[in-house]
Motif scaffolding. Sequence first.
Motif, PDB file in Angstrom:
ATOM      1  N   LYS A 292      -0.081   1.125   1.739  1.00 43.86           N
ATOM      2  CA  LYS A 292      -1.475   0.491   0.965  1.00 43.86           C
ATOM      3  C   LYS A 292      -2.088  -0.790   1.927  1.00 43.86           C
ATOM      4  O   LYS A 292      -3.107  -0.706   2.211  1.00 43.86           O
ATOM      5  CB  LYS A 292      -1.331  -0.050  -0.324  1.00 43.86           C
ATOM      6  CG  LYS A 292      -1.038   1.213  -1.171  1.00 43.86           C
ATOM      7  CD  LYS A 292      -1.069   0.562  -2.899  1.00 43.86           C
ATOM      8  CE  LYS A 292      -0.774   1.691  -3.714  1.00 43.86           C
ATOM      9  NZ  LYS A 292      -0.347   1.182  -5.162  1.00 43.86           N
ATOM     10  N   VAL A 293      -1.093  -1.551   2.382  1.00 45.60           N
ATOM     11  CA  VAL A 293      -1.654  -2.668   3.175  1.00 45.60           C
ATOM     12  C   VAL A 293      -2.191  -2.365   4.446  1.00 45.60           C
ATOM     13  O   VAL A 293      -3.139  -2.557   4.701  1.00 45.60           O
ATOM     14  CB  VAL A 293      -0.329  -3.780   3.429  1.00 45.60           C
ATOM     15  CG1 VAL A 293      -1.042  -4.839   4.168  1.00 45.60           C
ATOM     16  CG2 VAL A 293      -0.203  -4.404   1.995  1.00 45.60           C
ATOM     17  N   LYS A 294      -1.409  -1.267   5.089  1.00 41.56           N
ATOM     18  CA  LYS A 294      -1.886  -0.904   6.195  1.00 41.56           C
ATOM     19  C   LYS A 294      -3.180  -0.206   6.475  1.00 41.56           C
ATOM     20  O   LYS A 294      -3.924  -0.122   7.446  1.00 41.56           O
ATOM     21  CB  LYS A 294      -0.962   0.318   6.729  1.00 41.56           C
ATOM     22  CG  LYS A 294       0.331  -0.315   7.615  1.00 41.56           C
ATOM     23  CD  LYS A 294       1.359   0.711   8.042  1.00 41.56           C
ATOM     24  CE  LYS A 294       2.667   0.048   8.719  1.00 41.56           C
ATOM     25  NZ  LYS A 294       3.618   1.048   9.057  1.00 41.56           N
ATOM     26  N   ALA A 295      -3.629   0.321   5.284  1.00 40.01           N
ATOM     27  CA  ALA A 295      -4.874   1.431   5.098  1.00 40.01           C
ATOM     28  C   ALA A 295      -6.044   0.263   4.967  1.00 40.01           C
ATOM     29  O   ALA A 295      -6.984   0.766   5.105  1.00 40.01           O
ATOM     30  CB  ALA A 295      -4.677   2.192   3.936  1.00 40.01           C
TER      31      ALA A 295
END
Length: 201
Positions: free
Chosen positions: A20-23
């Motif tokens: 989620k963070v990477k997105a």
Amino acid sequence: MSDSTHKEDMKKLQKEQREKVKAKYIDRGILVVNTGDGKGKSTAAFGTAVRAVGHGYKVAVVQFIKGNWSTGEQKIFEHFDEITHIVSGDGFTWDTQDKSKDIESAESGWSKVCDLIEECREESKYHLIVLDELNIALSYGYLDVNKVVEVLKNKPENLNIMVTGRGAPQELIDIADTVTEMKPIKHAFDNGIQAQRGIEF
């Protein structure tokens, strides 16, 4: 649940969170609105201000409505060179009982806010500007909602702004990035308990 099952569940959750963070790829300042009838709107904003200072950022706090009465936040802000604290209100409207004076104070405060925002346009002087109880000033009609929204909508890209107060207008909610509504479940004051120093003010 066994320890091994719990560990596997946490590994799965960790992977999901990291994905989620990477997105999330957008990096800019945001507009946050704390509203609702429950306690904690200003408190949350002041906590965020202290958090920003902890990261080495400068913060401005402009308080509408509340007036010059002694509060815990006022006393603690004096200890931080990183926090610019401005009180523009003359107190709660039921105390002042002078609408024209309230409007004048709100407009004076908003003028200072506009100056603070402009100071961030060429250089990031402030990481965060807190507009405490601005929603109240808007709901009473002390300030023009459309003019306020226009300024906030066109804030410098990297500037974060937090607006507090019950009754946030829909126009402000529409342009905000994050909106939290504080919902009251119980409040000591409703049961005859006086407002506590260090808790309510």
